[in-house]
Design an enzyme around this catalytic site. Structure first.
Site, PDB file in Angstrom:
ATOM      1  N   TYR A 137      73.002  27.646  25.968  1.00  0.00           N
ATOM      2  CA  TYR A 137      74.124  28.756  24.706  1.00  0.00           C
ATOM      3  C   TYR A 137      73.209  29.759  25.710  1.00  0.00           C
ATOM      4  CZ  TYR A 137      74.751  32.203  21.583  1.00  0.00           C
ATOM      5  OH  TYR A 137      75.680  33.354  21.017  1.00  0.00           O
ATOM      6  N   ASP A 141      69.253  21.111  20.904  1.00  0.00           N
ATOM      7  CA  ASP A 141      69.888  22.224  19.351  1.00  0.00           C
ATOM      8  C   ASP A 141      71.355  21.334  19.386  1.00  0.00           C
ATOM      9  OD1 ASP A 141      72.386  23.844  18.578  1.00  0.00           O
ATOM     10  OD2 ASP A 141      71.642  25.723  20.055  1.00  0.00           O
ATOM     11  N   LYS A 188      78.053  27.785  12.706  1.00  0.00           N
ATOM     12  CA  LYS A 188      79.381  27.059  13.317  1.00  0.00           C
ATOM     13  C   LYS A 188      79.981  25.523  12.131  1.00  0.00           C
ATOM     14  CE  LYS A 188      78.464  29.679  16.614  1.00  0.00           C
ATOM     15  NZ  LYS A 188      76.832  29.792  17.210  1.00  0.00           N
ATOM     16  N   ARG A 198      61.067  35.948   0.006  1.00  0.00           N
ATOM     17  CA  ARG A 198      60.872  35.792   1.795  1.00  0.00           C
ATOM     18  C   ARG A 198      59.665  34.156   1.855  1.00  0.00           C
ATOM     19  NH1 ARG A 198      56.284  38.015   4.152  1.00  0.00           N
ATOM     20  NH2 ARG A 198      56.531  39.592   3.242  1.00  0.00           N
TER      21      ARG A 198
HETATM   22  C1  LIG Z   1      75.944  30.469  17.880  1.00  0.00           C
HETATM   23  C2  LIG Z   1      74.839  29.600  18.706  1.00  0.00           C
HETATM   24  C3  LIG Z   1      73.519  29.413  18.676  1.00  0.00           C
HETATM   25  C4  LIG Z   1      73.341  31.208  18.134  1.00  0.00           C
HETATM   26  O1  LIG Z   1      73.371  31.462  17.015  1.00  0.00           O
HETATM   27  P1  LIG Z   1      73.672  32.528  16.261  1.00  0.00           P
HETATM   28  O2  LIG Z   1      73.849  31.923  14.897  1.00  0.00           O
HETATM   29  O3  LIG Z   1      74.188  32.852  16.597  1.00  0.00           O
HETATM   30  O4  LIG Z   1      72.801  33.233  15.724  1.00  0.00           O
HETATM   31  C5  LIG Z   1      72.968  28.549  19.545  1.00  0.00           C
HETATM   32  N1  LIG Z   1      73.147  27.351  20.138  1.00  0.00           N
HETATM   33  C6  LIG Z   1      74.535  26.879  19.996  1.00  0.00           C
HETATM   34  C7  LIG Z   1      74.897  26.359  20.829  1.00  0.00           C
HETATM   35  C8  LIG Z   1      75.476  28.016  19.483  1.00  0.00           C
HETATM   36  O5  LIG Z   1      76.806  27.750  19.305  1.00  0.00           O
END
Ligand SMILES: *Cc1c(COP(=O)(O)O)cnc(C)c1O
Length: 383
Positions: free
Chosen positions: A104, A177, A202, A51
């Site tokens: 998001y 982000d 992503k 962890r």
């Molecule tokens: C998918 C996404 C998230 C969240 O991420 P997860 O891996 O699904 O928890 C945050 N910001 C954006 C822009 C995203 O596309």
């Protein structure tokens, strides 16, 4: 690895020295929870319990820090786990946060449904309007300005450098982000941001086979506080998930180049379609944020949204008729995806200030043969 190396070199080598034991050129998946100590406290390489730290995760974290031009990265079990840990670290009850009015959906839900119960206040603001950002700052209590650019799913562009300077005037931190752009197309820390968050699910992972997240910072003190929170709250990724993201990161640059060029062709086609009312893509000269995007991004990415003249019904029909574009949530993988944000990814924003138009379709343009992608959209739009 030093910053003197190019992006592609860092993606393949940063944090990924050949294994000292065997010479394996790929970092091993260290599938262990605990580590033998040579006498009490005699840790080999600093590892005691996975962890707190795990060698496969360390390799990923060092690579991500290098790719974002940061000093410290922390990997998490998901993008939202990374976001949640950042908020635990920098906010206290009574603090105020500025969030994008087209954030998001999951990010908005985290503020609206989770953090608001702990006394954290937030204001959704149109980040394209710098006067609105300035007006929303509450001196002394605004601790964080949250930027998402390009945004999901409306692909609006926020000026990272300009917003960072407004926030820093009031000693607020700036988070970007960077999920849609990836570090290959945009490096927010160099533009003045304090924290980058990724859903590594992503583009960084890139193959739709892992869920993960990351935080990257330049300030090592903040990095230490985040590492403390990660260990204290425990939202860590497992070794195999860390390895998958690291494997994906190696090819990020070549994938992004293809995502971008395929997206440009798709945009060109959509603009010529009589069924399409509007194409949202920051690479278009007519896009409101085009000049800022040109300034802060290398290229405009693989995400494209468009609105249908036929309204929601037409939008749903296109989603259902597409064949090469798979109907599904998420984005950033090698395969093209299509979705209806209003009913799918952004359903949780219904009835909120972040509700998205019902005639909107979002594409994650993959790296298949672009002629097949255009032909698929053509048949879907004719239906
Ligand atoms: C998918 C996404 C998230 C969240 O991420 P997860 O891996 O699904 O928890 C945050 N910001 C954006 C822009 C995203 O596309």
């Amino acid at each position: 690895m030093t910053d003197a190396y190019g992006f592609e070199t860092l993606a393949i080598h940063a944090g990924q020295e050949p294994d000292p034991l065997t010479g394996a050129v790929v970092p091993p998946i260290v599938q262990a929870s605990t580590y033998k100590q040579d006498g009490v406290g005699g840790l080999r390489g600093g590892y005691e319990y996975s962890r707190s730290a795990n060698p496969t995760r360390t390799a990923l974290e060092e690579c991500l820090a290098a790719l974002e031009g940061g000093r410290r990265a922390l990997a998490f079990a998901s993008g939202l786990a990374a976001e949640d840990t950042l908020l635990r670290t920098v906010l206290s009850p009574g603090d105020h946060v500025i969030v994008p009015n087209d954030a998001y959906g999951g990010t908005y839900r985290l503020f609206a449904k989770v953090w608001s119960r702990w006394g954290v206040e937030y204001d959704p603001v149109d980040l394209r309007d710098l006067d609105a950002v300035r007006a929303a700052v509450r001196p002394g209590s605004t601790k964080l300005v949250w930027i998402e650019t390009p945004s999901n799913p409306l692909l609006s562009i926020a000026d990272i450098a300009a917003i960072s300077s407004i926030a820093h005037d009031s000693a607020a931190l700036v988070l970007v982000d960077n999920t849609f752009a990836s570090p290959y197309l945009q490096q927010p820390l160099a533009l003045g941001a304090d924290v980058v968050v990724h859903s590594t699910t992503k583009y960084l992972g890139g193959h739709s086979d892992v869920v993960g997240g990351a935080l990257v910072v330049s300030d090592t003190g903040l990095g230490e506080r985040l590492a403390f929170s990660e260990n204290a709250a425990g939202a860590v990724p497992g070794p195999f998930d860390s390895w998958l993201v690291l494997r994906g990161a190696k090819t990020l640059a070549v994938r992004m180049d293809r995502h971008c060029s395929n997206a440009e062709r798709v945009v060109e086609f959509l603009q010529s379609s009589p069924a399409v009312a509007e194409v949202l893509y920051p690479g278009l000269p007519g896009h409101v944020g085009h000049e800022i995007a040109q300034k802060q991004m290398r290229a405009y990415g693989g995400m494209v949204s468009f609105r249908l003249k036929g309204g929601e019904e037409a939008a749903l029909r296109v989603c259902e008729r597409a064949k090469v574009f798979t109907l599904g949530e998420s984005l950033g993988g090698v395969e093209s995806l299509i979705e209806h944000p209003g009913r799918m990814t952004h359903a949780s924003a219904a009835g909120s200030p972040l509700e998205v138009p019902a005639d909107l379709v979002r594409l994650s343009v993959g790296i298949e043969s672009v002629d097949d992608l255009v032909a698929d959209l053509d048949q879907a739009l004719r239906g």
